[in-house]
Design a protein around this motif. Structure first.
Motif, short mmCIF file in Angstrom:
data_model
loop_
_atom_site.label_atom_id
_atom_site.label_comp_id
_atom_site.label_asym_id
_atom_site.label_seq_id
_atom_site.Cartn_x
_atom_site.Cartn_y
_atom_site.Cartn_z
N PRO A 141 0.81 -1.22 0.00
CA PRO A 141 0.00 0.00 0.00
C PRO A 141 0.84 1.27 0.00
O PRO A 141 2.03 1.24 0.33
CB PRO A 141 -0.82 -0.13 1.30
CG PRO A 141 0.01 -0.99 2.18
CD PRO A 141 0.78 -1.93 1.29
N GLY A 142 0.22 2.42 -0.38
CA GLY A 142 0.87 3.72 -0.26
C GLY A 142 0.75 4.21 1.18
O GLY A 142 0.44 3.42 2.07
N THR A 143 1.05 5.45 1.49
CA THR A 143 1.05 6.54 0.54
C THR A 143 2.44 6.96 0.08
O THR A 143 2.69 7.19 -1.10
CB THR A 143 0.37 7.75 1.19
OG1 THR A 143 1.04 8.02 2.45
CG2 THR A 143 -1.07 7.49 1.52
N THR A 144 3.37 7.14 1.03
CA THR A 144 4.71 7.60 0.71
C THR A 144 5.74 6.70 1.38
O THR A 144 5.40 5.85 2.21
CB THR A 144 4.95 9.05 1.19
OG1 THR A 144 5.23 9.04 2.59
CG2 THR A 144 3.74 9.93 0.91
N PHE A 145 7.00 6.90 1.01
CA PHE A 145 8.07 6.14 1.64
C PHE A 145 8.41 6.68 3.03
O PHE A 145 9.25 6.10 3.72
CB PHE A 145 9.33 6.18 0.78
CG PHE A 145 9.27 5.27 -0.41
CD1 PHE A 145 9.15 3.90 -0.25
CD2 PHE A 145 9.35 5.77 -1.71
CE1 PHE A 145 9.09 3.04 -1.34
CE2 PHE A 145 9.30 4.93 -2.80
CZ PHE A 145 9.17 3.56 -2.62
N ALA A 146 7.78 7.77 3.41
CA ALA A 146 8.11 8.38 4.70
C ALA A 146 6.93 8.42 5.66
O ALA A 146 7.03 9.00 6.73
CB ALA A 146 8.62 9.81 4.47
N ALA A 147 5.81 7.80 5.29
CA ALA A 147 4.62 7.91 6.12
C ALA A 147 3.87 6.60 6.16
O ALA A 147 4.16 5.65 5.43
CB ALA A 147 3.72 9.03 5.57
N ARG A 172 9.53 -1.15 6.64
CA ARG A 172 10.05 0.06 7.27
C ARG A 172 9.94 1.27 6.35
O ARG A 172 10.14 1.17 5.14
CB ARG A 172 11.51 -0.16 7.69
CG ARG A 172 11.68 -1.03 8.92
CD ARG A 172 13.14 -1.37 9.19
NE ARG A 172 13.64 -2.42 8.29
CZ ARG A 172 14.85 -2.94 8.37
NH1 ARG A 172 15.70 -2.48 9.28
NH2 ARG A 172 15.22 -3.90 7.54
N VAL A 173 9.62 2.42 6.95
CA VAL A 173 9.49 3.67 6.21
C VAL A 173 10.37 4.72 6.87
O VAL A 173 10.90 4.53 7.97
CB VAL A 173 8.02 4.15 6.18
CG1 VAL A 173 7.14 3.16 5.45
CG2 VAL A 173 7.50 4.39 7.59
N GLY A 174 10.52 5.85 6.20
CA GLY A 174 11.29 6.96 6.75
C GLY A 174 12.72 6.58 7.08
O GLY A 174 13.35 5.76 6.40
N ALA A 175 13.26 7.16 8.14
CA ALA A 175 14.65 6.91 8.51
C ALA A 175 14.90 5.46 8.85
O ALA A 175 15.98 4.93 8.58
CB ALA A 175 15.05 7.80 9.69
N ALA A 176 13.94 4.77 9.45
CA ALA A 176 14.13 3.35 9.79
C ALA A 176 14.35 2.51 8.55
O ALA A 176 15.07 1.50 8.59
CB ALA A 176 12.92 2.84 10.58
N LEU A 313 14.01 7.96 15.92
CA LEU A 313 14.17 7.42 14.57
C LEU A 313 12.85 7.50 13.80
O LEU A 313 12.84 7.85 12.61
CB LEU A 313 14.64 5.97 14.64
CG LEU A 313 15.05 5.34 13.31
CD1 LEU A 313 16.34 5.96 12.80
CD2 LEU A 313 15.22 3.83 13.45
N LEU A 314 11.75 7.18 14.46
CA LEU A 314 10.46 7.13 13.77
C LEU A 314 9.96 8.50 13.38
O LEU A 314 9.14 8.62 12.46
CB LEU A 314 9.43 6.43 14.66
CG LEU A 314 9.72 4.95 14.96
CD1 LEU A 314 8.72 4.42 15.98
CD2 LEU A 314 9.66 4.12 13.68
N THR A 315 10.44 9.54 14.03
CA THR A 315 10.02 10.91 13.71
C THR A 315 11.14 11.70 13.04
O THR A 315 11.03 12.92 12.90
CB THR A 315 9.57 11.64 14.98
OG1 THR A 315 10.65 11.69 15.93
CG2 THR A 315 8.37 10.95 15.61
#
Length: 566
Positions: A141-147, A172-176, A313-315
């Motif tokens: 699923p989407g939406t973005t690679f960071a959310a 995993r998304v974002g920095a993780a 990391l998650l934020t």
């Protein structure tokens, strides 16, 4: 792409179909959750129990003719020394693990590498080994690679109506998932490696759920579709799936940031990050977090980041997307392919950009002006690669495409307001839709067709803002209008027939291509409510000004690739 979200809306989907080819456990068992975690015999239950390589799983009646297995581990928790490392084998458990509660989202928790399996009632083999094997759809699923991905996905109707198995992994998304640090194996692509690990789990285990490991379709929307593009360009993914289904993908590397952030250079892509730019962006966050500079002390920096609280990391304002050459995305593996994009993709991208971070990791302006957008009235802040100065008398079209600004302004009837104001976003939405989504999807379809693969192409038309999109129609996301029920059944039937046999009901193959005018007689499907209709690609190409964008972006892509390689 990184700046995109997908809220409920009626689909204006360009769909391209082309079939695509592209586990284990540790020795230390851990108790499974639920009343049988101690290892004592499970109490009698009417719910199905499946045995996988890591232990036993109890599913639950999902209603609507389906059985669900939720939060099934496909890899070990990426915590401690496993933080910022490739996915490791899932840990075994004792007793029967209840797979009935929703899994944790990777945007909110590190221990999240699980997946959901939805099967038709009666699909789970009875242990005799004589059970039927059903085609499998693995959906990212989407939406973005960071959310966080789109909430509320429910594949029950798709599963029950088409007798297929649907698997939805979390990654995993974002920095993780995408923090790019020196010395990290798979740096900048860990979230993509999670998805490959999920596909390897499917290949090893899905037969236990009544699925066919040799008949796997991989699909996704927005960032999920971009991930499929990456799979198509990765030889390591060969053989993990046999078909692909892309919805609102950005395989071509021309991003929302490239279109709206004038003058910032080739590395402004919101989907695939350039390594040099990513290292600069991510190192800035690492040092701001109090850790050593990764450039000079990579090992110490990694140790420090692994010791940070999970919340940090998650934020983190870093790791906004994968580090990947867009020239490779979707360009290596050739299999039957289904790609879909929405007519309102540009409007949705612009709308969502006002509430999300941009691809540089910086928050968008609260007024709705995209960070770095040229407003025609002053200076536009650039990405890490530089800044773009807009003289007061310049129009946005002049900054975006200096040599073709008049043609761009004429084609789209653009004014000097730029895309910053709410009113101006409406006139710039077609620019974003055509350049970022519609035309790159058509190019991918035609390249895949030229390579000898079977391709189908379609457009799903969105009438009004807020109407359900393809994902809502296909998976019954909350908010879908009951008036769209007939169309939803048609979409599920078409997608289901693709998953089960590679030939979507009512969708023509892309082609034949006319000799005198390329694409003149190529056929496509147009989902224009209340029912789909056959249309010509030539009309689609003209409507979305693809001849203009091909002339602008194909040469630009070649130059960008050469720049990255150099």
């Amino acid at each position: 792409m990184t700046g995109r979200g997908r809220g409920p809306r009626r689909l204006a989907a360009l769909g391209v179909v082309a079939l695509v080819l592209t586990g284990g456990c540790t020795d230390d068992p851990e108790p499974g959750p639920g009343p049988d975690a101690s290892g004592s015999p499970a109490p009698p239950s009417s719910e199905p129990v499946v045995t996988v390589s890591t232990g036993e799983l109890r599913g639950a009646d999902g209603g609507a003719g389906v059985t669900r297995f939720r939060a099934v581990p496909y890899a070990a928790a990426p915590t401690g020394d496993r933080r910022l490392a490739p996915p490791a084998a899932a840990t075994a458990w004792t007793g029967v693990r209840d797979a009935v509660d929703p899994g944790r989202d990777c945007a909110e928790a590190e221990d999240c590498l699980t997946l959901d399996v939805t099967v038709p009632d009666g699909a789970v083999p009875d242990g005799s080994g004589a059970g039927e094997q059903r085609p499998v759809l693995v959906w990212f699923p989407g939406t973005t690679f960071a959310a966080a991905p789109t909430p509320g996905l429910d594949p029950a109707a798709l599963v029950a109506e088409n007798d297929v198995v649907v698997v939805v992994p979390r990654s995993r998304v974002g920095a993780a998932g995408f923090l790019d640090l020196p010395g990290v194996d798979g740096a900048g692509t860990l979230g993509l490696l999670d998805q490959q690990a999920a596909l390897r789990w499917v290949r090893a285990e899905i037969e236990n759920f009544g699925g066919d490991p040799g008949s796997v379709t991989v699909g996704g929307q927005a960032a999920g579709a971009d991930a499929v593009c990456a799979l198509l360009g990765d030889p390591d993914a060969t053989g993990l799936f046999q078909q692909a289904f892309l919805t609102d993908a950005d395989c071509g590397g021309v991003s929302l940031a490239d279109t709206l952030t004038a003058g910032t250079g080739a590395t402004a892509s919101g989907t695939w990050r350039d390594r040099t730019w990513a290292r600069e962006q991510d190192a800035a966050w690492v040092t701001d977090a109090g850790c050593p500079d990764p450039a000079g002390q990579p090992a110490a920096a990694l140790t420090c980041v692994r010791s940070l609280p999970a919340e940090d990391l998650l934020t983190a304002d870093a790791g906004s997307g994968p580090v990947l050459d867009p020239a490779l995305a979707g360009r290596t593996t050739r299999v039957p392919l289904l790609v879909q994009t929405s007519s309102d993709a540009g409007a949705v991208a612009l709308r969502d950009r006002t509430t999300q971070t941009d691809p540089t990791g910086a928050p968008t302006e609260p007024t709705g002006t995209p960070t770095g957008a040229a407003t025609g009235t002053g200076t536009a802040t650039g990405t890490a690669t530089g800044t773009a100065t807009v003289e007061p008398e310049q129009e946005p079209a002049e900054v975006l495409l200096p040599e073709r600004s008049r043609e761009l302004a004429r084609l789209y009837d653009l004014t000097a307001d730029g895309p910053g104001s709410a009113a101006a976003q409406q006139e710039w939405a077609p620019v974003v839709a055509d350049r970022v989504f519609a035309c790159p999807a058509l190019r991918l379809a035609e390249e895949t067709l030229a390579a000898g693969a079977e391709v189908r192409f379609a457009e799903f038309v969105v009438d009004e803002p807020g109407d359900p999109d393809l994902t809502a129609t296909l998976f019954g996301v909350d908010g879908s209008d009951a008036a769209d029920a007939t169309l939803a059944r048609q979409v599920r039937q078409s997608v289901g027939s693709f998953v089960t046999g590679g030939r979507p009901a009512g969708w023509p193959e892309l082609g034949p291509v006319g000799d005198e005018e390329p694409g003149a007689t190529a056929a496509m499907l147009r989902f224009d409510p209340p029912s789909p209709e056959i249309a010509l690609v030539a009309g689609y190409r003209a409507e979305h000004r693809c001849e203009f964008w091909d002339a602008v972006d194909v040469s630009d892509d070649e130059g960008q690739s050469a720049s990255r390689d150099g």
